[in-house]
Design an enzyme around this catalytic site. Structure first.
Site, mmCIF file in Angstrom:
data_model
loop_
_atom_site.group_PDB
_atom_site.id
_atom_site.type_symbol
_atom_site.label_atom_id
_atom_site.label_comp_id
_atom_site.label_asym_id
_atom_site.label_seq_id
_atom_site.Cartn_x
_atom_site.Cartn_y
_atom_site.Cartn_z
ATOM 1 N N GLY A 371 0.814 -1.068 0.212
ATOM 2 C CA GLY A 371 -0.133 -0.245 0.090
ATOM 3 C C GLY A 371 0.870 1.415 -0.025
ATOM 4 N N THR A 372 0.291 2.206 0.338
ATOM 5 C CA THR A 372 1.183 3.692 0.588
ATOM 6 C C THR A 372 1.231 4.048 1.829
ATOM 7 O OG1 THR A 372 -0.089 3.901 -1.463
ATOM 8 C CG2 THR A 372 1.023 5.733 -0.399
ATOM 9 N N VAL A 373 2.471 4.655 2.335
ATOM 10 C CA VAL A 373 2.746 5.190 3.528
ATOM 11 C C VAL A 373 2.796 6.801 3.580
ATOM 12 C CG1 VAL A 373 4.032 5.473 5.651
ATOM 13 C CG2 VAL A 373 3.941 3.339 4.264
ATOM 14 N N LYS A 387 -0.237 4.475 7.361
ATOM 15 C CA LYS A 387 -0.187 3.415 6.309
ATOM 16 C C LYS A 387 -1.594 3.089 5.758
ATOM 17 C CE LYS A 387 1.506 -1.183 6.141
ATOM 18 N NZ LYS A 387 2.416 -1.985 6.758
ATOM 19 N N ASP A 484 9.090 -11.342 9.122
ATOM 20 C CA ASP A 484 9.504 -10.428 7.790
ATOM 21 C C ASP A 484 10.671 -9.610 8.668
ATOM 22 O OD1 ASP A 484 9.768 -9.927 5.257
ATOM 23 O OD2 ASP A 484 8.125 -8.555 5.031
#
Ligand SMILES: *[C@@H]1O[C@H](CO)[C@@H](O)[C@H](O)[C@H]1NC(C)=O
Ligand SMILES: *[C@@H]1O[C@H](CO)[C@@H](O)[C@H](O)[C@H]1NC(C)=O
Ligand SMILES: *[C@@H]1O[C@H](CO)[C@@H](O)[C@H](O)[C@H]1NC(C)=O
Ligand SMILES: *[C@@H]1O[C@H](CO)[C@@H](O)[C@H](O)[C@H]1NC(C)=O
Ligand SMILES: *[C@@H]1O[C@H](CO)[C@@H](O)[C@H](O)[C@H]1NC(C)=O
Ligand SMILES: *[C@@H]1O[C@H](CO)[C@@H](O)[C@H](O)[C@H]1NC(C)=O
Ligand SMILES: *[C@@H]1O[C@H](CO)[C@@H](O)[C@H](O)[C@H]1NC(C)=O
Ligand SMILES: *[C@@H]1O[C@H](CO)[C@@H](O)[C@H](O)[C@H]1NC(C)=O
Ligand SMILES: *[C@@H]1O[C@H](CO)[C@@H](O)[C@H](O)[C@H]1NC(C)=O
Ligand SMILES: *[C@@H]1O[C@H](CO)[C@@H](O)[C@H](O)[C@H]1NC(C)=O
Ligand SMILES: *[C@@H]1O[C@H](CO)[C@@H](O)[C@H](O)[C@H]1NC(C)=O
Ligand SMILES: *[C@@H]1O[C@H](CO)[C@@H](O)[C@H](O)[C@H]1NC(C)=O
Length: 695
Positions: A371-373, A387, A484
């Site tokens: 997605g986009t931050v 986020k 992760d």
């Protein structure tokens, strides 16, 4: 209703008003012209004094000497009413003959003539009233043609009269010809009203406005009590068509900006009308002021309703998303945890919109498969990272909420703090503290940066990261596997303090379960091969990934690089084989080597290698790793301190900070108790393995 259209009209109106003021008035009434006579209003082009009417045909006289209230006359005809839409009402006299039993008492005809106006053929009727009556009208049309019309009405008994309808019994009607400008009306009788003069002594004939005259049997007796009846005339400007009139702009009468021209429907000339949506006098230059009050009310009213409806729809949608995103569950959880620990806040959609300047492009600080931050500034001036995820798996809502709850409770200085979330959007938004100095990956792999990253700093980062992961594995109320760990998920602030970020893939492990079967997820280069093959997720997967991170810090190499020969592409195997072959010092980064802490480098390298063991059970726990790194750091700082002292120191630290579940028995220092910081996000749980080059 089209709001936009109305706004455009409103603006056009304003502009037209402004424009109108700039144009010099021509063929307009002089200032101070009377606009009424008695209580009859007299609109231009009509006028009662010099300079107040368009041309002679619109000259009216206001007779206030003879009459009170004053009367208005066009020629000899009394004007009852004028409207700017091209109609005027005048008083129409009637012809009459009256009898008594002896015979004719009197008779009178009537005539009417106003050559400038046409008697409306659609709104008037020639009418005769009486039970022994013949009415006739003769006259001229506007083009000089003659006409004659008439009707006959009989009845022998009052009972045979059809009360209320003009159908031939006591009353008859016929249409007026088109274009008539005058008439002479006469009325006659066949039998001198013999036998009927008791109930109908007189006969009448006249031209009357159709809608006005309702025949009743009373008219047979008392009609003459009326003075006159109304009749409608059509008036028009000049004797030209619109097209011709427009050619001579100085005499063109439709002066208002928002006016339209129409050819007269029954004669020569044209008339003007305000355009649709406007009201006023089209013959006056700054009239046709548009939107009447009622229309204005309608505009305001409908836009208000539109706004309300839209707002309500918006609210509904927000509510839907809030519930869909588990908002209620979240609130329940919140209330359950109330007071215990500082917990994530629920932000409203408006808060975040404001914070990001409506998600302005310039605020984007990160974009990826997740997605986009955005960088945002809250009302209290706190800088945050927001986020906005791309995906939202409805099935994972419960887990998502749970993770948000758990992660928001983590108060560890080396974990990015989750401040809250917003559930009112289709995809939940997460709000974190803003970390200023970029990712560890950037600091290791960026040419200019790497040389700034001293060994001491690298060791600090490694120790802090290990401490944070160990804390997640053991200290939180429910163990969390990050899943992760990689250099792009380690952030640094101004003081090079480590912040572990991105718990999007993280899993909570119920305490009674040592491992969990999941879809394999992670980043190539950091991915635990055992987990990859078995899908069995354990804490040791994070240990492996951390091993890769250690190797990265030591060598300055990327976790996965296609620049290296094929067999060395994977840093883990490259590192392992190099150590196996005793070539460790050839692959280490210059900066740490130049600092000459070779023993330490070797120890850390050994530790990394143990973390990278293929079999999970042979790897050390994160707690052990963290402890070892912390030990090396203390020695680095205070070479004279012996190991015992170090243990006492960490025990002291732990006494202050370890969570209350007693899980830690004073072994590692995961938190030095300084600052409040914390973390979390957890929502991008799809996808299997992200094909990332492991930067
Ligand atoms: C006209 O004026 C008279 C008195 O001047 C008044 O009685 C009458 O009601 C008025 N008619 C209208 C239609 O205003
Ligand atoms: C008013 O009407 C009377 C009678 O019809 C007439 O004698 C008089 O001249 C008129 N006055 C005006 C100002 O037209
Ligand atoms: C009819 O009217 C005339 C004139 O008014 C009158 O002289 C005569 O007597 C009337 N006849 C009847 C029958 O009333
Ligand atoms: C009709 O008009 C003529 C001329 O315009 C006039 O002499 C005559 O008196 C009028 N008749 C009536 C009844 O008004
Ligand atoms: C005819 O209608 C009028 C009202 O429209 C009423 O006053 C009158 O009495 C009626 N005449 C008869 C004969 O019914
Ligand atoms: C009607 O009256 C006139 C005179 O008033 C007379 O000359 C005529 O003959 C009468 N007609 C009838 C049909 O009675
Ligand atoms: C008037 O009435 C008388 C008597 O009923 C009748 O003889 C005569 O024909 C009637 N006249 C008319 C014109 O109806
Ligand atoms: C004539 O009748 C219509 C409907 O029947 C009514 O609306 C109107 O007001 C009446 N006109 C007059 C002058 O009474
Ligand atoms: C139109 O009106 C003008 C002046 O009012 C007049 O000179 C002209 O003859 C008229 N034309 C026609 C066709 O009536
Ligand atoms: C990172 O921190 C260092 C030391 O405080 C500072 O000089 C540098 O400008 C920072 N970099 C960024 C990208 O904030
Ligand atoms: C960095 O350290 C300085 C001095 O200790 C402190 O004032 C500042 O708040 C720290 N910055 C951050 C982001 O923690
Ligand atoms: C912590 O210490 C207590 C007593 O010292 C011991 O009973 C307990 O098992 C220890 N817990 C762990 C997780 O080591």
């Amino acid at each position: 209703m089209a709001l936009r259209e109305m706004l455009v009209q409103l603006i056009t109106l304003l502009i037209s008003i402004l424009l109108a003021r700039a144009i010099a008035a021509t063929s307009q009434p002089e200032p101070g012209c009377p606009t009424s006579c008695g209580n009859l209003s007299i609109p231009f082009p009509f006028g009662t004094s010099d300079g107040c009417y368009l041309d002679d045909s619109f000259f009216l006289t206001c007779n206030d000497t003879q009459y009170n209230p004053p009367r208005t006359f066009a020629g000899d005809e009394q004007v009852l009413d004028i409207s700017v839409d091209g109609h005027m009402r005048v008083a129409s006299n009637f012809a009459q003959d009256c009898f008594n039993k002896s015979g004719l008492l009197f008779e009178k005809s009537t005539n009417f003539s106003l050559s400038n106006f046409v008697i409306s053929s659609t709104r008037n009727k020639f009418t005769a009233v009486g039970c022994d009556t013949i009415g006739v009208a003769v006259g001229e049309g506007s083009e000089g043609q003659n006409y004659a019309i008439g009707c006959i009405s009989y009845c022998n008994r009052i009972e045979s009269v059809d009360n209320g309808s003009c159908s031939g019994f006591g009353c008859c009607q016929t249409s007026m010809p088109q274009g008539a400008t005058d008439f002479t009306v006469v009325v006659g009788s066949t039998w001198n009203h013999t036998n009927i003069s008791d109930f109908n002594p007189c006969g009448y004939a006249f031209v009357v406005e159709e809608d006005y005259f309702n025949f009743s049997t009373l008219d047979l007796k008392d009609f003459q009590n009326r003075e006159n009846v109304p009749m409608v005339l059509d008036w028009a400007i000049g004797n030209e068509t619109c097209e011709d009139a427009k050619k001579n702009s100085s005499s063109y009468a439709c002066r208002a900006v928002n006016s339209d021209c129409y050819n007269s429907p029954n004669g020569l000339g044209y008339f003007c009308n305000c355009s649709r949506g406007y009201q006023g006098n089209p013959y006056l230059i700054d009239d046709c002021q548009g939107l009447s009050i009622s229309l204005l009310v309608l505009v305001v009213g409908s836009s208000w309703i539109y706004w309300i409806v839209k707002k309500r729809k918006h609210m509904k949608l927000k509510e839907k998303f809030f519930q869909q995103n588990g908002g209620l569950m979240f609130q329940q959880q919140l209330s359950r945890h109330e007071g215990s620990i500082e917990i994530a806040k629920i932000f409203t959609i408006e808060d975040l919109k404001k914070a990001t300047n409506n998600y302005d492009e310039s605020r984007v600080i990160g974009r990826g498969g997740f997605g986009t931050v955005y960088k945002g500034v809250l009302l209290d001036n706190r800088v945050v990272a927001i986020k906005k995820s791309k995906i939202s798996d409805q099935n994972q809502i419960e887990q998502f909420i749970n993770e948000v709850i758990v992660l928001s409770q983590i108060n560890h200085r080396n974990v990015v703090k989750l401040l809250g979330c917003c559930l009112e959007t289709e995809v939940p938004l997460l709000v974190y503290e803003f970390i200023t100095n970029g990712t560890l990956s950037y600091h290791i792999h960026n040419e200019g940066r790497a040389t700034l990253l001293s060994w001491e700093m690298r060791l600090k980062i490694a120790a802090e990261t290990a401490g944070a992961i160990a804390y997640l594995h053991s200290a939180a109320s429910m163990p969390i596997i990050h899943r992760d760990i990689k250099s792009t998920n380690i952030l640094l602030d101004d003081n090079y303090t480590t912040k572990v970020a991105d718990f999007g893939a993280s899993k909570l492990i119920p305490v009674d379960q040592a491992q969990l079967t999941t879809l394999v997820q992670g980043t190539f280069g950091y991915l635990d091969p055992e987990y990859f093959h078995s899908s069995q997720l354990t804490e040791k997967s994070d240990v492996y990934s951390f091993g890769v991170l250690l190797a990265e810090l030591l060598t300055g190499e990327k976790a996965l690089s296609f620049v290296r020969p094929e067999k060395d592409r994977n840093l883990a195997t490259y590192f392992d084989s190099s150590m196996e072959e005793g070539r460790l010092f050839q692959i280490l980064d210059h900066r740490p080597v130049n600092e000459g802490k070779l023993e330490q480098l070797k120890e850390v390298a050994e530790l990394a290698r143990r973390c990278l063991r293929v079999k999970g059970e042979e790897r050390p726990t994160m707690k052990e790793v963290a402890m070892e790194l912390e030990g090396l750091r203390v020695m680095e700082k205070h070479p004279w301190v012996n190991v015992n002292l170090y243990l006492e120191e960490t025990e002291l630290l732990l006494a202050k900070t370890v969570p209350s579940d007693g899980y830690n028995n004073g072994t590692i220092s995961v938190d030095n108790g300084c600052s409040s910081s914390t973390g979390y996000d957890s929502m991008k749980n799809q996808g299997i393995v992200s094909l990332n080059d492991g930067r």
